[in-house]
Motif scaffolding. Structure first.
Motif, PDB file in Angstrom:
ATOM      1  N   VAL A   1       8.136 -12.717   0.747  1.00  0.00           N
ATOM      2  CA  VAL A   1       9.588 -12.825   0.637  1.00  0.00           C
ATOM      3  C   VAL A   1      10.045 -12.935  -0.807  1.00  0.00           C
ATOM      4  N   MET A   2      11.309 -12.632  -1.020  1.00  0.00           N
ATOM      5  CA  MET A   2      11.864 -12.679  -2.367  1.00  0.00           C
ATOM      6  C   MET A   2      11.913 -14.118  -2.892  1.00  0.00           C
ATOM      7  N   MET A   3      11.465 -14.264  -4.137  1.00  0.00           N
ATOM      8  CA  MET A   3      11.474 -15.557  -4.796  1.00  0.00           C
ATOM      9  C   MET A   3      12.419 -15.509  -5.983  1.00  0.00           C
ATOM     10  N   GLU A   4      12.757 -16.701  -6.488  1.00  0.00           N
ATOM     11  CA  GLU A   4      13.719 -16.761  -7.590  1.00  0.00           C
ATOM     12  C   GLU A   4      13.443 -17.968  -8.473  1.00  0.00           C
ATOM     13  N   VAL A   5      13.754 -17.816  -9.761  1.00  0.00           N
ATOM     14  CA  VAL A   5      13.604 -18.914 -10.702  1.00  0.00           C
ATOM     15  C   VAL A   5      14.878 -19.020 -11.537  1.00  0.00           C
ATOM     16  N   LYS A   6      15.253 -20.242 -11.899  1.00  0.00           N
ATOM     17  CA  LYS A   6      16.434 -20.483 -12.733  1.00  0.00           C
ATOM     18  C   LYS A   6      15.967 -20.794 -14.152  1.00  0.00           C
ATOM     19  N   LEU A   7      16.517 -20.076 -15.133  1.00  0.00           N
ATOM     20  CA  LEU A   7      16.128 -20.247 -16.529  1.00  0.00           C
ATOM     21  C   LEU A   7      17.363 -20.361 -17.420  1.00  0.00           C
ATOM     22  N   LYS A   8      17.191 -20.984 -18.576  1.00  0.00           N
ATOM     23  CA  LYS A   8      18.304 -21.168 -19.512  1.00  0.00           C
ATOM     24  C   LYS A   8      18.215 -20.206 -20.695  1.00  0.00           C
ATOM     25  N   VAL A   9      19.384 -19.779 -21.145  1.00  0.00           N
ATOM     26  CA  VAL A   9      19.469 -18.998 -22.373  1.00  0.00           C
ATOM     27  C   VAL A   9      19.210 -19.936 -23.547  1.00  0.00           C
ATOM     28  N   GLN A  10      18.340 -19.502 -24.473  1.00  0.00           N
ATOM     29  CA  GLN A  10      17.931 -20.337 -25.595  1.00  0.00           C
ATOM     30  C   GLN A  10      18.511 -19.848 -26.923  1.00  0.00           C
ATOM     31  N   LYS A  11      18.363 -20.654 -27.950  1.00  0.00           N
ATOM     32  CA  LYS A  11      18.809 -20.275 -29.288  1.00  0.00           C
ATOM     33  C   LYS A  11      17.976 -19.105 -29.793  1.00  0.00           C
ATOM     34  N   GLU A  12      18.631 -18.175 -30.481  1.00  0.00           N
ATOM     35  CA  GLU A  12      17.956 -16.975 -30.976  1.00  0.00           C
ATOM     36  C   GLU A  12      16.807 -17.324 -31.923  1.00  0.00           C
ATOM     37  N   GLU A  13      16.972 -18.407 -32.684  1.00  0.00           N
ATOM     38  CA  GLU A  13      15.970 -18.776 -33.675  1.00  0.00           C
ATOM     39  C   GLU A  13      14.606 -19.048 -33.047  1.00  0.00           C
ATOM     40  N   ILE A  14      14.609 -19.508 -31.804  1.00  0.00           N
ATOM     41  CA  ILE A  14      13.336 -19.808 -31.121  1.00  0.00           C
ATOM     42  C   ILE A  14      12.511 -18.534 -30.966  1.00  0.00           C
TER      43      ILE A  14
ATOM     44  N   LEU B   1       0.820  -1.192   0.000  1.00  0.00           N
ATOM     45  CA  LEU B   1       0.000   0.000   0.000  1.00  0.00           C
ATOM     46  C   LEU B   1       0.860   1.251   0.000  1.00  0.00           C
ATOM     47  N   PRO B   2       0.455   2.304  -0.802  1.00  0.00           N
ATOM     48  CA  PRO B   2      -0.762   2.304  -1.604  1.00  0.00           C
ATOM     49  C   PRO B   2      -0.596   1.715  -2.990  1.00  0.00           C
ATOM     50  N   CYS B   3       0.580   1.184  -3.304  1.00  0.00           N
ATOM     51  CA  CYS B   3       0.831   0.691  -4.663  1.00  0.00           C
ATOM     52  C   CYS B   3       0.701  -0.819  -4.758  1.00  0.00           C
ATOM     53  N   ALA B   4       0.298  -1.287  -5.927  1.00  0.00           N
ATOM     54  CA  ALA B   4       0.227  -2.728  -6.165  1.00  0.00           C
ATOM     55  C   ALA B   4       0.757  -3.029  -7.543  1.00  0.00           C
ATOM     56  N   GLY B   5       1.476  -4.127  -7.680  1.00  0.00           N
ATOM     57  CA  GLY B   5       1.959  -4.557  -8.981  1.00  0.00           C
ATOM     58  C   GLY B   5       1.517  -5.985  -9.197  1.00  0.00           C
ATOM     59  N   ALA B   6       1.476  -6.419 -10.467  1.00  0.00           N
ATOM     60  CA  ALA B   6       1.009  -7.771 -10.735  1.00  0.00           C
ATOM     61  C   ALA B   6       2.011  -8.537 -11.561  1.00  0.00           C
ATOM     62  N   GLY B   7       2.132  -9.818 -11.297  1.00  0.00           N
ATOM     63  CA  GLY B   7       3.042 -10.646 -12.072  1.00  0.00           C
ATOM     64  C   GLY B   7       3.156 -12.025 -11.478  1.00  0.00           C
ATOM     65  N   ARG B   8       3.912 -12.887 -12.141  1.00  0.00           N
ATOM     66  CA  ARG B   8       4.104 -14.220 -11.586  1.00  0.00           C
ATOM     67  C   ARG B   8       5.404 -14.806 -12.081  1.00  0.00           C
ATOM     68  N   ILE B   9       5.900 -15.732 -11.305  1.00  0.00           N
ATOM     69  CA  ILE B   9       7.041 -16.542 -11.716  1.00  0.00           C
ATOM     70  C   ILE B   9       6.616 -17.992 -11.488  1.00  0.00           C
ATOM     71  N   ILE B  10       6.982 -18.874 -12.369  1.00  0.00           N
ATOM     72  CA  ILE B  10       6.527 -20.256 -12.279  1.00  0.00           C
ATOM     73  C   ILE B  10       7.706 -21.163 -11.939  1.00  0.00           C
ATOM     74  N   GLY B  11       7.502 -21.998 -10.927  1.00  0.00           N
ATOM     75  CA  GLY B  11       8.544 -22.938 -10.548  1.00  0.00           C
ATOM     76  C   GLY B  11       9.666 -22.330  -9.755  1.00  0.00           C
ATOM     77  N   GLY B  12       9.391 -21.251  -9.023  1.00  0.00           N
ATOM     78  CA  GLY B  12      10.435 -20.591  -8.248  1.00  0.00           C
ATOM     79  C   GLY B  12      10.521 -21.083  -6.817  1.00  0.00           C
ATOM     80  N   GLN B  13      11.472 -20.516  -6.081  1.00  0.00           N
ATOM     81  CA  GLN B  13      11.627 -20.855  -4.670  1.00  0.00           C
ATOM     82  C   GLN B  13      12.162 -19.641  -3.925  1.00  0.00           C
ATOM     83  N   GLU B  14      12.003 -19.646  -2.614  1.00  0.00           N
ATOM     84  CA  GLU B  14      12.467 -18.536  -1.798  1.00  0.00           C
ATOM     85  C   GLU B  14      13.993 -18.503  -1.762  1.00  0.00           C
ATOM     86  N   VAL B  15      14.542 -17.308  -1.851  1.00  0.00           N
ATOM     87  CA  VAL B  15      15.990 -17.177  -1.781  1.00  0.00           C
ATOM     88  C   VAL B  15      16.410 -17.015  -0.323  1.00  0.00           C
TER      89      VAL B  15
END
Length: 260
Positions: free
Chosen positions: A161-174, A12-26
């Motif tokens: 609490v702060m959450m985190e997700v691990k992701l891989k860099v992919q081929k540019e063509e994708i 409050l007074p601000c709210a933001g929206a978003g999600r991360i999938i498959g994360g865990q607490e750092v």
């Protein structure tokens, strides 16, 4: 795996929206470069991620502030539990921000903004800046990187609490196949090809950290599609970042229009 809504916690007074999938607490305060941006534009409030690159400077995504006529932006540093008044937290107003002159909301080209804080952050074990990729430093396909932030679960229960997700860099063509305006030189294609982990709405501005260095900025993706996601490539924009940092430094000289 839990569905975590990144940066959607109501501060409050601000709210933001978003999600991360498959994360865990750092581990608390193990990502001391992370910044939470409160953006006040008239009666509307929003939030974005960001990261400290100098005691007085934060990087984030341009679309967080583009055409919002923000009246004020406040950066919160040193937070783990964003809903609590932790002694580690530093709330610092933003003096000014500079959006890349060639930023375009069509395809989110050059999606980067540099924010100058009204005062320097106090560097300690909970608040530290992170180095970012220079022009000749590139992250390769298959590299595992981290994206951090705060959020809600998909059931609506709060994740303070702060959450985190691990992701891989992919081929540019994708990404070139999916995004019409994808640019290899200024963007990074990232994600989990099995769609078990992902960033999504509201993650904007947070860093893509590979080998303890910021290589990207959370930029955009396709609705209802978890894979892939596009990040701004910092190494391509490094000359512009340093140019703006030099400009900020000149403003601190006695007698300059922006000096106090």
């Amino acid at each position: 795996m839990l569905l975590l809504l990144l940066l959607a916690f109501v501060l409050l007074p601000c709210a933001g929206a978003g999600r991360i999938i498959g994360g865990q607490e750092v581990r608390p305060h193990s990502r001391p470069y992370m910044a939470y941006l409160e953006i006040q534009a008239g009666t509307k409030c929003s939030s974005c991620g960001g990261f400290l690159i100098r005691p007085d400077a934060v990087l984030s995504a341009a679309h967080c502030l583009h055409k919002k006529r923000a009246l004020s932006v406040t950066v919160i540093l040193g937070a783990h539990n964003i809903s609590a008044q932790e002694q580690s937290q530093q709330r610092i107003p933003v003096r000014q921000w500079v959006i890349h002159p060639k930023y375009s909301p069509v395809g989110f080209k050059n999606d980067i903004v540099l924010l100058k804080l009204k005062k320097k952050a106090k560097i300690n074990k909970n608040v530290q800046y992170i180095s970012f990729a220079s022009r000749n430093q590139h992250v390769g396909v298959g590299a595992e990187c981290l994206v951090s932030g705060w959020g809600l679960t998909d059931t609506g229960s709060k994740s303070d609490v702060m959450m985190e997700v691990k992701l891989k860099v992919q081929k540019e063509e994708i990404c070139q196949h999916i995004f019409d305006n994808y640019q290899r030189q200024s963007m990074i294609c990232v994600g989990d090809e099995y769609s078990k982990k992902s960033t999504s709405y509201g993650d904007s501005g947070g860093p893509l950290v590979c080998n303890n260095m910021a290589h990207g900025i959370v930029s955009h993706g396709r609705k209802r599609r978890l894979f892939p996601k596009v990040f701004t490539r910092i190494s391509y924009l490094e000359p512009w970042i340093h140019k703006q940092l030099r400009s900020f430094a000149l403003q601190e000289l006695p007698g300059s229009p922006s000096s106090d």
